[in-house]
Design a protein around this motif. Structure first.
Motif, PDB file in Angstrom:
ATOM      1  N   VAL A 250      66.687  37.226  12.349  1.00 57.32           N
ATOM      2  CA  VAL A 250      65.687  36.436  13.064  1.00 57.32           C
ATOM      3  C   VAL A 250      64.312  37.039  12.792  1.00 57.32           C
ATOM      4  CG1 VAL A 250      64.942  35.521  15.293  1.00 57.32           C
ATOM      5  CG2 VAL A 250      67.391  35.924  14.861  1.00 57.32           C
ATOM      6  N   ILE A 251      63.412  36.235  12.241  1.00 54.68           N
ATOM      7  CA  ILE A 251      62.080  36.710  11.885  1.00 54.68           C
ATOM      8  C   ILE A 251      61.034  35.864  12.588  1.00 54.68           C
ATOM      9  CG2 ILE A 251      60.449  37.175  10.017  1.00 54.68           C
ATOM     10  CD1 ILE A 251      62.798  37.326   8.085  1.00 54.68           C
ATOM     11  N   ALA A 252      60.133  36.512  13.312  1.00 53.87           N
ATOM     12  CA  ALA A 252      58.984  35.831  13.912  1.00 53.87           C
ATOM     13  C   ALA A 252      57.824  35.883  12.924  1.00 53.87           C
ATOM     14  CB  ALA A 252      58.597  36.494  15.228  1.00 53.87           C
ATOM     15  N   ILE A 253      57.162  34.757  12.720  1.00 57.15           N
ATOM     16  CA  ILE A 253      55.953  34.698  11.887  1.00 57.15           C
ATOM     17  C   ILE A 253      54.790  34.607  12.872  1.00 57.15           C
ATOM     18  CG2 ILE A 253      54.861  33.615   9.900  1.00 57.15           C
ATOM     19  CD1 ILE A 253      57.806  34.374   9.414  1.00 57.15           C
ATOM     20  N   ALA A 254      54.008  35.670  12.975  1.00 56.68           N
ATOM     21  CA  ALA A 254      53.055  35.756  14.088  1.00 56.68           C
ATOM     22  C   ALA A 254      51.693  36.257  13.652  1.00 56.68           C
ATOM     23  CB  ALA A 254      53.616  36.679  15.180  1.00 56.68           C
ATOM     24  N   ASN A 255      50.686  35.691  14.271  1.00 58.76           N
ATOM     25  CA  ASN A 255      49.313  36.183  14.213  1.00 58.76           C
ATOM     26  C   ASN A 255      48.559  35.426  15.287  1.00 58.76           C
ATOM     27  OD1 ASN A 255      46.569  36.822  13.625  1.00 58.76           O
ATOM     28  ND2 ASN A 255      47.142  37.282  11.512  1.00 58.76           N
TER      29      ASN A 255
ATOM     30  N   GLY B 290      70.049  29.376  -1.453  1.00 55.31           N
ATOM     31  CA  GLY B 290      71.396  29.158  -0.951  1.00 55.31           C
ATOM     32  C   GLY B 290      71.635  29.658   0.458  1.00 55.31           C
ATOM     33  N   LYS B 291      70.585  30.001   1.192  1.00 59.98           N
ATOM     34  CA  LYS B 291      70.728  30.501   2.554  1.00 59.98           C
ATOM     35  C   LYS B 291      70.685  29.341   3.550  1.00 59.98           C
ATOM     36  CE  LYS B 291      70.682  34.657   0.909  1.00 59.98           C
ATOM     37  NZ  LYS B 291      71.961  35.421   0.806  1.00 59.98           N
ATOM     38  N   LYS B 292      71.421  29.504   4.640  1.00 61.23           N
ATOM     39  CA  LYS B 292      71.357  28.518   5.710  1.00 61.23           C
ATOM     40  C   LYS B 292      70.275  28.972   6.687  1.00 61.23           C
ATOM     41  CE  LYS B 292      73.975  25.490   8.678  1.00 61.23           C
ATOM     42  NZ  LYS B 292      75.288  25.082   9.209  1.00 61.23           N
ATOM     43  N   VAL B 293      69.291  28.120   6.872  1.00 58.24           N
ATOM     44  CA  VAL B 293      68.071  28.521   7.557  1.00 58.24           C
ATOM     45  C   VAL B 293      67.740  27.533   8.671  1.00 58.24           C
ATOM     46  CG1 VAL B 293      65.610  29.038   7.283  1.00 58.24           C
ATOM     47  CG2 VAL B 293      67.208  29.509   5.406  1.00 58.24           C
ATOM     48  N   LEU B 294      67.288  28.066   9.807  1.00 61.97           N
ATOM     49  CA  LEU B 294      66.755  27.253  10.894  1.00 61.97           C
ATOM     50  C   LEU B 294      65.321  27.676  11.158  1.00 61.97           C
ATOM     51  CD1 LEU B 294      67.052  25.204  13.251  1.00 61.97           C
ATOM     52  CD2 LEU B 294      67.774  27.147  14.677  1.00 61.97           C
ATOM     53  N   LEU B 295      64.426  26.703  11.176  1.00 63.30           N
ATOM     54  CA  LEU B 295      63.047  26.953  11.566  1.00 63.30           C
ATOM     55  C   LEU B 295      62.860  26.492  13.012  1.00 63.30           C
ATOM     56  CD1 LEU B 295      61.080  25.672   8.415  1.00 63.30           C
ATOM     57  CD2 LEU B 295      62.269  27.850   8.770  1.00 63.30           C
ATOM     58  N   ILE B 296      62.213  27.313  13.807  1.00 61.35           N
ATOM     59  CA  ILE B 296      61.915  26.964  15.190  1.00 61.35           C
ATOM     60  C   ILE B 296      60.406  26.810  15.333  1.00 61.35           C
ATOM     61  CG2 ILE B 296      61.996  27.681  17.605  1.00 61.35           C
ATOM     62  CD1 ILE B 296      64.543  29.183  17.028  1.00 61.35           C
ATOM     63  N   ASP B 297      59.974  25.599  15.695  1.00 62.17           N
ATOM     64  CA  ASP B 297      58.565  25.355  15.973  1.00 62.17           C
ATOM     65  C   ASP B 297      58.313  25.791  17.410  1.00 62.17           C
ATOM     66  OD1 ASP B 297      55.992  24.466  16.253  1.00 62.17           O
ATOM     67  OD2 ASP B 297      56.336  22.528  15.298  1.00 62.17           O
TER      68      ASP B 297
ATOM     69  N   LEU C 216      63.748  31.472  11.443  1.00 60.46           N
ATOM     70  CA  LEU C 216      62.324  31.779  11.378  1.00 60.46           C
ATOM     71  C   LEU C 216      61.608  31.089  12.529  1.00 60.46           C
ATOM     72  CD1 LEU C 216      61.666  31.227   7.550  1.00 60.46           C
ATOM     73  CD2 LEU C 216      62.542  33.279   8.701  1.00 60.46           C
ATOM     74  N   ILE C 217      60.814  31.856  13.265  1.00 57.40           N
ATOM     75  CA  ILE C 217      60.100  31.324  14.430  1.00 57.40           C
ATOM     76  C   ILE C 217      58.618  31.242  14.116  1.00 57.40           C
ATOM     77  CG2 ILE C 217      59.685  31.560  16.902  1.00 57.40           C
ATOM     78  CD1 ILE C 217      62.066  33.574  16.935  1.00 57.40           C
TER      79      ILE C 217
ATOM     80  N   ASN D 249      58.231  35.787  23.931  1.00 59.35           N
ATOM     81  CA  ASN D 249      59.619  35.332  23.806  1.00 59.35           C
ATOM     82  C   ASN D 249      60.097  35.406  22.360  1.00 59.35           C
ATOM     83  OD1 ASN D 249      61.470  33.581  25.935  1.00 59.35           O
ATOM     84  ND2 ASN D 249      59.404  33.982  26.683  1.00 59.35           N
ATOM     85  N   ALA D 250      59.232  34.990  21.441  1.00 60.90           N
ATOM     86  CA  ALA D 250      59.609  35.043  20.020  1.00 60.90           C
ATOM     87  C   ALA D 250      59.841  36.479  19.577  1.00 60.90           C
ATOM     88  CB  ALA D 250      58.519  34.393  19.174  1.00 60.90           C
TER      89      ALA D 250
END
Length: 272
Positions: free
Chosen positions: A6-11, A33-40, A129-130, A142-143
């Protein structure tokens, strides 16, 4: 246990290509080939729009799913998850997410609401990815409480560098009090006009000031009008123009993220 990362993309500063980075890193990982979920996780819902979805017509968003999970109402893991033509999975947001943040202020478990949900679904994914909001408010906390690591996109200008110290301090506080496993994944230089002295000087300053403490990715994301055009079309840069210089830079960045995981993952490959 899940092998998901789980990776947060933050600034906390807007306009640093945070959402664009979330989208194109996610698309790059899917291409590998990775299974990925993006969270808005931003009420502005730019990630949702950039993937081609209409934020005003979506029935189930991250706010609805978190509300059900928090109230312990049973639901399927797939609830609210959309898939675009590129195979990118997304759980969307809209302006109602701000109302959730206001509601959570009085909740005893307010920092862990997203984490509780992610723990329920992360066995279905290799990466989550958040896309964080451009602030250090409760949603961003929370992220960070949910994440194994954080990627910090930074625009290649001097002023945005000043905000890094505050974000670094916030992550360190979260590690000390809320989430001891979170690490700095790395800093990504974005929106760089690599021909200018300013961009070169900013990169040198960033690497000299933070390079001994944080990973600074070798990949540098250049300014490219094609990236903005791609998001307008609801596509990743790969689907829009895979030969573009930004597409090549994001592909190299994706490779760095994957290689970093191979170097740092525990022997049993389980999230901790």
């Amino acid at each position: 246990m899940s092998k998901c990362k789980v990776i947060a993309i933050a600034n906390q500063k807007g306009g640093v290509a945070k959402t664009t980075t979330t989208l194109n890193l996610g698309a790059g990982l899917v291409r590998k080939g990775k299974k990925v979920l993006l969270i808005d996780f931003d009420s502005q819902a730019d990630l949702t729009t950039s993937l081609g979805f209409n934020k005003d017509t979506i029935d189930i968003t991250i706010k609805d799913v978190l509300d059900k999970n928090h109230r312990e109402i049973p639901f399927e893991n797939s609830l609210g998850i959309l898939t675009n033509p590129e195979g990118i999975n997304l759980i969307s947001a809209n302006k109602e997410l701000k109302a959730l943040e206001d509601y959570l202020m009085s909740d005893m478990n307010r920092e862990y609401v997203l984490n509780d949900y992610i723990n329920k679904i992360k066995s279905d994914y290799d990466y989550i990815l958040i896309d964080c909001q451009p602030s250090l408010g409760l949603l961003t906390i929370n992220a960070l409480a949910s994440a194994d690591s954080v990627i910090i996109p930074v625009q290649a200008q001097f002023l945005p560098l000043k905000g890094m110290t505050e974000l670094i301090q916030t992550v360190e506080k979260v590690r000390a009090v809320i989430n001891p496993r979170i690490k700095f994944e790395g800093v990504l230089i974005t929106l760089a006009d690599i021909k200018t002295r300013l961009a070169k000087a900013t990169e040198m300053k960033l690497r000299s000031s933070y390079g001994s403490k944080l990973k600074i990715y070798n990949s540098v994301i250049p300014i490219a009008t094609k990236v903005a055009e791609a998001t307008t079309e609801g596509k990743s840069i790969y689907a829009y123009d895979k030969s573009n210089k930004a597409a090549i830079a994001y592909e190299n960045f994706t490779e760095e993220v994957l290689k970093n995981r191979e170097r740092t993952k525990p022997r049993d490959t389980k999230c901790r």
